[in-house]
Motif scaffolding. Structure first.
Motif, PDB file in Angstrom:
ATOM      1  N   UNK A 111      -6.754 -14.139  -6.890  1.00  0.00           N
ATOM      2  CA  UNK A 111      -5.464 -14.815  -7.060  1.00  0.00           C
ATOM      3  C   UNK A 111      -5.227 -15.199  -8.509  1.00  0.00           C
ATOM      4  N   UNK A 112      -6.280 -15.654  -9.186  1.00  0.00           N
ATOM      5  CA  UNK A 112      -6.163 -16.103 -10.574  1.00  0.00           C
ATOM      6  C   UNK A 112      -6.422 -14.995 -11.590  1.00  0.00           C
ATOM      7  N   UNK A 113      -6.500 -13.753 -11.094  1.00  0.00           N
ATOM      8  CA  UNK A 113      -6.701 -12.588 -11.959  1.00  0.00           C
ATOM      9  C   UNK A 113      -8.007 -12.647 -12.749  1.00  0.00           C
ATOM     10  N   UNK A 114      -9.021 -13.293 -12.159  1.00  0.00           N
ATOM     11  CA  UNK A 114     -10.331 -13.361 -12.800  1.00  0.00           C
ATOM     12  C   UNK A 114     -11.230 -12.218 -12.367  1.00  0.00           C
ATOM     13  N   UNK A 115     -10.863 -11.531 -11.300  1.00  0.00           N
ATOM     14  CA  UNK A 115     -11.430 -10.238 -10.960  1.00  0.00           C
ATOM     15  C   UNK A 115     -10.254  -9.280 -10.800  1.00  0.00           C
ATOM     16  N   UNK A 116     -10.530  -7.998 -10.927  1.00  0.00           N
ATOM     17  CA  UNK A 116      -9.449  -7.011 -10.911  1.00  0.00           C
ATOM     18  C   UNK A 116      -9.162  -6.457  -9.527  1.00  0.00           C
ATOM     19  N   UNK A 117     -10.171  -6.416  -8.674  1.00  0.00           N
ATOM     20  CA  UNK A 117      -9.963  -5.822  -7.351  1.00  0.00           C
ATOM     21  C   UNK A 117     -11.087  -6.236  -6.418  1.00  0.00           C
ATOM     22  N   UNK A 118     -10.812  -6.113  -5.139  1.00  0.00           N
ATOM     23  CA  UNK A 118     -11.821  -6.279  -4.101  1.00  0.00           C
ATOM     24  C   UNK A 118     -11.445  -5.323  -2.986  1.00  0.00           C
ATOM     25  N   UNK A 119     -12.173  -5.371  -1.892  1.00  0.00           N
ATOM     26  CA  UNK A 119     -11.843  -4.504  -0.766  1.00  0.00           C
ATOM     27  C   UNK A 119     -12.306  -5.169   0.518  1.00  0.00           C
ATOM     28  N   UNK A 120     -11.621  -4.862   1.604  1.00  0.00           N
ATOM     29  CA  UNK A 120     -11.949  -5.450   2.892  1.00  0.00           C
ATOM     30  C   UNK A 120     -10.695  -5.965   3.581  1.00  0.00           C
ATOM     31  N   UNK A 121     -10.854  -7.039   4.344  1.00  0.00           N
ATOM     32  CA  UNK A 121      -9.741  -7.620   5.091  1.00  0.00           C
ATOM     33  C   UNK A 121      -8.985  -8.609   4.211  1.00  0.00           C
ATOM     34  N   UNK A 122      -8.292  -8.104   3.218  1.00  0.00           N
ATOM     35  CA  UNK A 122      -7.657  -8.988   2.242  1.00  0.00           C
ATOM     36  C   UNK A 122      -6.140  -8.895   2.245  1.00  0.00           C
ATOM     37  N   UNK A 123      -5.556  -8.189   3.197  1.00  0.00           N
ATOM     38  CA  UNK A 123      -4.099  -8.037   3.182  1.00  0.00           C
ATOM     39  C   UNK A 123      -3.425  -9.372   3.514  1.00  0.00           C
ATOM     40  N   UNK A 124      -2.419  -9.712   2.725  1.00  0.00           N
ATOM     41  CA  UNK A 124      -1.664 -10.934   2.983  1.00  0.00           C
ATOM     42  C   UNK A 124      -0.263 -10.801   2.422  1.00  0.00           C
ATOM     43  N   UNK A 125       0.698 -11.372   3.148  1.00  0.00           N
ATOM     44  CA  UNK A 125       2.081 -11.393   2.693  1.00  0.00           C
ATOM     45  C   UNK A 125       2.519 -12.836   2.457  1.00  0.00           C
ATOM     46  N   UNK A 126       3.397 -13.020   1.499  1.00  0.00           N
ATOM     47  CA  UNK A 126       4.020 -14.319   1.249  1.00  0.00           C
ATOM     48  C   UNK A 126       5.523 -14.108   1.281  1.00  0.00           C
ATOM     49  N   UNK A 127       6.186 -14.794   2.218  1.00  0.00           N
ATOM     50  CA  UNK A 127       7.635 -14.628   2.417  1.00  0.00           C
ATOM     51  C   UNK A 127       8.013 -13.165   2.631  1.00  0.00           C
ATOM     52  N   UNK A 128       7.163 -12.482   3.404  1.00  0.00           N
ATOM     53  CA  UNK A 128       7.438 -11.094   3.740  1.00  0.00           C
ATOM     54  C   UNK A 128       7.110 -10.081   2.669  1.00  0.00           C
ATOM     55  N   UNK A 129       6.565 -10.523   1.555  1.00  0.00           N
ATOM     56  CA  UNK A 129       6.226  -9.604   0.467  1.00  0.00           C
ATOM     57  C   UNK A 129       4.707  -9.567   0.289  1.00  0.00           C
ATOM     58  N   UNK A 130       4.139  -8.377  -0.001  1.00  0.00           N
ATOM     59  CA  UNK A 130       2.688  -8.278  -0.215  1.00  0.00           C
ATOM     60  C   UNK A 130       2.236  -9.181  -1.358  1.00  0.00           C
ATOM     61  N   UNK A 131       1.108  -9.862  -1.155  1.00  0.00           N
ATOM     62  CA  UNK A 131       0.588 -10.767  -2.175  1.00  0.00           C
ATOM     63  C   UNK A 131      -0.029  -9.993  -3.334  1.00  0.00           C
ATOM     64  N   UNK A 132      -0.683  -8.878  -3.016  1.00  0.00           N
ATOM     65  CA  UNK A 132      -1.299  -8.029  -4.036  1.00  0.00           C
ATOM     66  C   UNK A 132      -0.789  -6.608  -3.845  1.00  0.00           C
TER      67      UNK A 132
END
Length: 292
Positions: A111-132
């Motif tokens: 979230x704070x852009x301190x890592x560039x990527x991850x993988x797994x069950x990380x899908x999330x939307x905020x107000x109907x828009x993808x978080x990442x």
């Protein structure tokens, strides 16, 4: 904080690609294109939480294998998801720097852009828009209900859980939302244990503190094989993660701070590796099968 410099590990993981004839041609073809990547980014920081077999912080000894396209030499792997993401990054022309943190910390770092990527069950939307920005590469699969052999065989109906001590992992540790909703609606099935990890869950089953446990099928089958729990098996009772890839799939989640050219390079590389069977070969290394 445990860190791994991946220069040697990338070579080990990428040796599998060398054993895949058709994929090797695709890898060679992108070498010139990689020169157009953003000049300031020659490597990406990728972060994971320890969640075997998806991610294994201490590493896992992989024996050599020669079997069709899935041929590779002996090496150390760090789980299905890190191995795949490291190959994607390498295919895209960059090096990877791997860090392990608890799940909540990994999310915070992304979230704070301190890592560039991850993988797994990380899908999330905020107000109907993808978080990442996301790259789908596998489906979440099934939740299986595991029990001692004498109990598992006859466990076929959800209502039977009312009469058994049920153990599940806490929701933040990948508890199945479909099963969670079913338990909530039943009002008569109350888990006897909310574990902090799947290993804790299966230990409770082995020790008799619970009679049945619900677990992700990939994790559950991996634990049974590696813990030597021969008296435990999966019952016929299973719960789907659902049919919506957005909610139920496994993704590479890329920080919003990553330049567009790098993201699309990663996406293209992931698609290439999937097309040529590389992800399935990684799963086979850990003794699991695809949920797709």
């Amino acid at each position: 904080m445990k860190k791994h410099i991946w220069f040697s590990t990338v070579r080990s993981c990428f040796s599998l690609i060398l054993g895949i004839t058709t994929l090797w041609g695709a890898v060679q073809a992108v070498s010139q294109q990689n020169l157009s990547l953003s000049k300031e980014r020659s490597s990406l920081i990728i972060g994971f939480n320890d969640f075997p077999p998806y991610a294994i912080e201490e590493g896992y000894n992989i024996s050599s294998r020669k079997n069709g396209i899935c041929s590779y030499s002996e090496h150390i792997g760090f789980g299905i998801d890190p191995d795949f993401l490291i190959a994607v990054v390498s295919h895209a022309g960059m090096d990877s720097y791997l860090v392990f943190h608890p799940y909540a910390r990994t999310k915070s770092l992304l979230k704070n852009n301190e890592i560039d990527a991850t993988a797994g069950f990380f899908y999330k939307e905020i107000n109907g828009r993808p978080k990442y920005r996301y790259i789908l590469y596998d489906m979440g699969g099934l939740t299986k209900v595991y029990a001692k052999n004498n109990v598992a065989e006859g466990l076929t109906k959800f209502r039977q859980l009312k009469f058994l001590k049920l153990g599940v992992v806490r929701e933040e540790y990948f508890h199945n939302a479909v099963l969670n909703e079913a338990i909530y609606k039943s009002k008569s099935i109350i888990p006897a244990l909310f574990a902090n990890s799947y290993h804790q869950l299966f230990n409770a089953l082995a020790e008799g503190r619970v009679e049945v446990v619900a677990a992700n099928n990939v994790v559950g089958d991996y634990i049974l094989a590696n813990m030597g729990m021969y008296e435990v098996e999966a019952s016929p009772l299973q719960f789907s993660y659902g049919n919506d890839p957005k909610q139920d799939g496994i993704y590479i989640a890329v920080s919003t701070a990553i330049a567009d050219d790098i993201f699309y390079r990663l996406k293209k590389s992931a698609q290439k590796l999937l097309e040529h069977g590389y992800f399935r070969c990684i799963q086979e290394k850990y003794g699991v099968v695809s949920n797709n």
